[in-house]
Design a protein around this motif. Structure first.
Motif, PDB file in Angstrom:
ATOM      1  N   THR A 143       0.832  -1.198   0.000  1.00  0.00           N
ATOM      2  CA  THR A 143       0.000   0.000   0.000  1.00  0.00           C
ATOM      3  C   THR A 143       0.869   1.250   0.000  1.00  0.00           C
ATOM      4  O   THR A 143       0.614   2.204  -0.740  1.00  0.00           O
ATOM      5  CB  THR A 143      -0.924   0.012   1.233  1.00  0.00           C
ATOM      6  OG1 THR A 143      -1.697  -1.189   1.243  1.00  0.00           O
ATOM      7  CG2 THR A 143      -1.853   1.212   1.222  1.00  0.00           C
ATOM      8  N   LYS A 169       2.510   1.723  -3.462  1.00  0.00           N
ATOM      9  CA  LYS A 169       1.537   2.187  -4.449  1.00  0.00           C
ATOM     10  C   LYS A 169       1.250   3.677  -4.260  1.00  0.00           C
ATOM     11  O   LYS A 169       1.199   4.434  -5.224  1.00  0.00           O
ATOM     12  CB  LYS A 169       0.244   1.383  -4.316  1.00  0.00           C
ATOM     13  CG  LYS A 169      -0.796   1.725  -5.335  1.00  0.00           C
ATOM     14  CD  LYS A 169      -2.024   0.870  -5.171  1.00  0.00           C
ATOM     15  CE  LYS A 169      -3.099   1.262  -6.155  1.00  0.00           C
ATOM     16  NZ  LYS A 169      -4.320   0.510  -5.955  1.00  0.00           N
ATOM     17  N   GLN A 170       1.119   4.101  -3.017  1.00  0.00           N
ATOM     18  CA  GLN A 170       0.859   5.507  -2.731  1.00  0.00           C
ATOM     19  C   GLN A 170       2.065   6.371  -3.124  1.00  0.00           C
ATOM     20  O   GLN A 170       1.899   7.447  -3.695  1.00  0.00           O
ATOM     21  CB  GLN A 170       0.556   5.681  -1.246  1.00  0.00           C
ATOM     22  CG  GLN A 170       0.112   7.069  -0.866  1.00  0.00           C
ATOM     23  CD  GLN A 170      -0.197   7.169   0.606  1.00  0.00           C
ATOM     24  OE1 GLN A 170       0.373   6.452   1.424  1.00  0.00           O
ATOM     25  NE2 GLN A 170      -1.093   8.060   0.969  1.00  0.00           N
ATOM     26  N   LEU A 217       4.214   5.748  -5.484  1.00  0.00           N
ATOM     27  CA  LEU A 217       4.238   5.800  -6.948  1.00  0.00           C
ATOM     28  C   LEU A 217       3.247   6.828  -7.470  1.00  0.00           C
ATOM     29  O   LEU A 217       3.555   7.608  -8.377  1.00  0.00           O
ATOM     30  CB  LEU A 217       3.932   4.419  -7.531  1.00  0.00           C
ATOM     31  CG  LEU A 217       3.936   4.305  -9.041  1.00  0.00           C
ATOM     32  CD1 LEU A 217       5.341   4.562  -9.591  1.00  0.00           C
ATOM     33  CD2 LEU A 217       3.455   2.931  -9.470  1.00  0.00           C
ATOM     34  N   GLU A 218       2.059   6.880  -6.883  1.00  0.00           N
ATOM     35  CA  GLU A 218       1.055   7.859  -7.285  1.00  0.00           C
ATOM     36  C   GLU A 218       1.530   9.276  -7.001  1.00  0.00           C
ATOM     37  O   GLU A 218       1.360  10.180  -7.827  1.00  0.00           O
ATOM     38  CB  GLU A 218      -0.266   7.597  -6.568  1.00  0.00           C
ATOM     39  CG  GLU A 218      -0.980   6.353  -7.033  1.00  0.00           C
ATOM     40  CD  GLU A 218      -2.212   6.028  -6.194  1.00  0.00           C
ATOM     41  OE1 GLU A 218      -2.525   6.791  -5.250  1.00  0.00           O
ATOM     42  OE2 GLU A 218      -2.856   5.012  -6.496  1.00  0.00           O
ATOM     43  N   PHE A 219       2.143   9.484  -5.838  1.00  0.00           N
ATOM     44  CA  PHE A 219       2.654  10.809  -5.491  1.00  0.00           C
ATOM     45  C   PHE A 219       3.764  11.231  -6.450  1.00  0.00           C
ATOM     46  O   PHE A 219       3.804  12.367  -6.915  1.00  0.00           O
ATOM     47  CB  PHE A 219       3.173  10.844  -4.061  1.00  0.00           C
ATOM     48  CG  PHE A 219       2.097  10.813  -3.007  1.00  0.00           C
ATOM     49  CD1 PHE A 219       0.797  11.211  -3.281  1.00  0.00           C
ATOM     50  CD2 PHE A 219       2.388  10.382  -1.737  1.00  0.00           C
ATOM     51  CE1 PHE A 219      -0.184  11.177  -2.308  1.00  0.00           C
ATOM     52  CE2 PHE A 219       1.417  10.356  -0.753  1.00  0.00           C
ATOM     53  CZ  PHE A 219       0.131  10.758  -1.044  1.00  0.00           C
ATOM     54  N   ASN A 220       4.678  10.313  -6.761  1.00  0.00           N
ATOM     55  CA  ASN A 220       5.782  10.635  -7.656  1.00  0.00           C
ATOM     56  C   ASN A 220       5.277  10.961  -9.058  1.00  0.00           C
ATOM     57  O   ASN A 220       5.785  11.875  -9.712  1.00  0.00           O
ATOM     58  CB  ASN A 220       6.789   9.494  -7.709  1.00  0.00           C
ATOM     59  CG  ASN A 220       7.556   9.350  -6.420  1.00  0.00           C
ATOM     60  OD1 ASN A 220       7.611  10.269  -5.615  1.00  0.00           O
ATOM     61  ND2 ASN A 220       8.156   8.189  -6.210  1.00  0.00           N
ATOM     62  N   THR A 221       4.290  10.227  -9.523  1.00  0.00           N
ATOM     63  CA  THR A 221       3.710  10.485 -10.843  1.00  0.00           C
ATOM     64  C   THR A 221       3.034  11.852 -10.864  1.00  0.00           C
ATOM     65  O   THR A 221       3.180  12.609 -11.839  1.00  0.00           O
ATOM     66  CB  THR A 221       2.695   9.386 -11.207  1.00  0.00           C
ATOM     67  OG1 THR A 221       3.342   8.115 -11.114  1.00  0.00           O
ATOM     68  CG2 THR A 221       2.149   9.567 -12.597  1.00  0.00           C
ATOM     69  N   ALA A 222       2.307  12.166  -9.815  1.00  0.00           N
ATOM     70  CA  ALA A 222       1.625  13.457  -9.752  1.00  0.00           C
ATOM     71  C   ALA A 222       2.627  14.609  -9.718  1.00  0.00           C
ATOM     72  O   ALA A 222       2.434  15.631 -10.391  1.00  0.00           O
ATOM     73  CB  ALA A 222       0.722  13.515  -8.521  1.00  0.00           C
ATOM     74  N   SER A 252       4.229  14.982 -13.271  1.00  0.00           N
ATOM     75  CA  SER A 252       3.327  15.591 -14.255  1.00  0.00           C
ATOM     76  C   SER A 252       3.110  17.070 -13.947  1.00  0.00           C
ATOM     77  O   SER A 252       2.996  17.888 -14.864  1.00  0.00           O
ATOM     78  CB  SER A 252       1.992  14.853 -14.296  1.00  0.00           C
ATOM     79  OG  SER A 252       1.316  14.992 -13.072  1.00  0.00           O
TER      80      SER A 252
END
Length: 76
Positions: free
Chosen positions: A28, A31-32, A34-39, A42
């Motif tokens: 978990t 995954k969180q 990875l989402e933060f790094n992607t955001a 971008s």
């Protein structure tokens, strides 16, 4: 008064259950992250690109950064 102090002993947790709980938590967390790094990535890319409008033809074009040029590449 009692001279003895009673310290409650905690139950030993099953090792399989503890490992499963740790694995679930780490998945978990990964995954969180990875989402933060992607955001963040971008957002940084969007910050560098701006949409400008050509003074000559009125076309909108993207420029890498805010520059002095207000004409699209076709009109230059």
């Amino acid at each position: 008064m009692k001279n003895e102090i009673d310290i409650p002993i905690q139950k030993e947790e099953d090792m399989v259950a503890a490992n499963l709980r740790r694995d679930t938590y780490s998945q978990t967390r990964d995954k969180q992250a990875l989402e933060f790094n992607t955001a963040i990535a971008s957002r940084l890319l969007a910050k560098d690109k701006t949409i400008s409008k050509c003074e000559k033809c009125g076309k909108e074009f993207t420029s890498e950064s805010t520059s002095e040029f207000t004409k699209c590449p076709e009109c230059r």
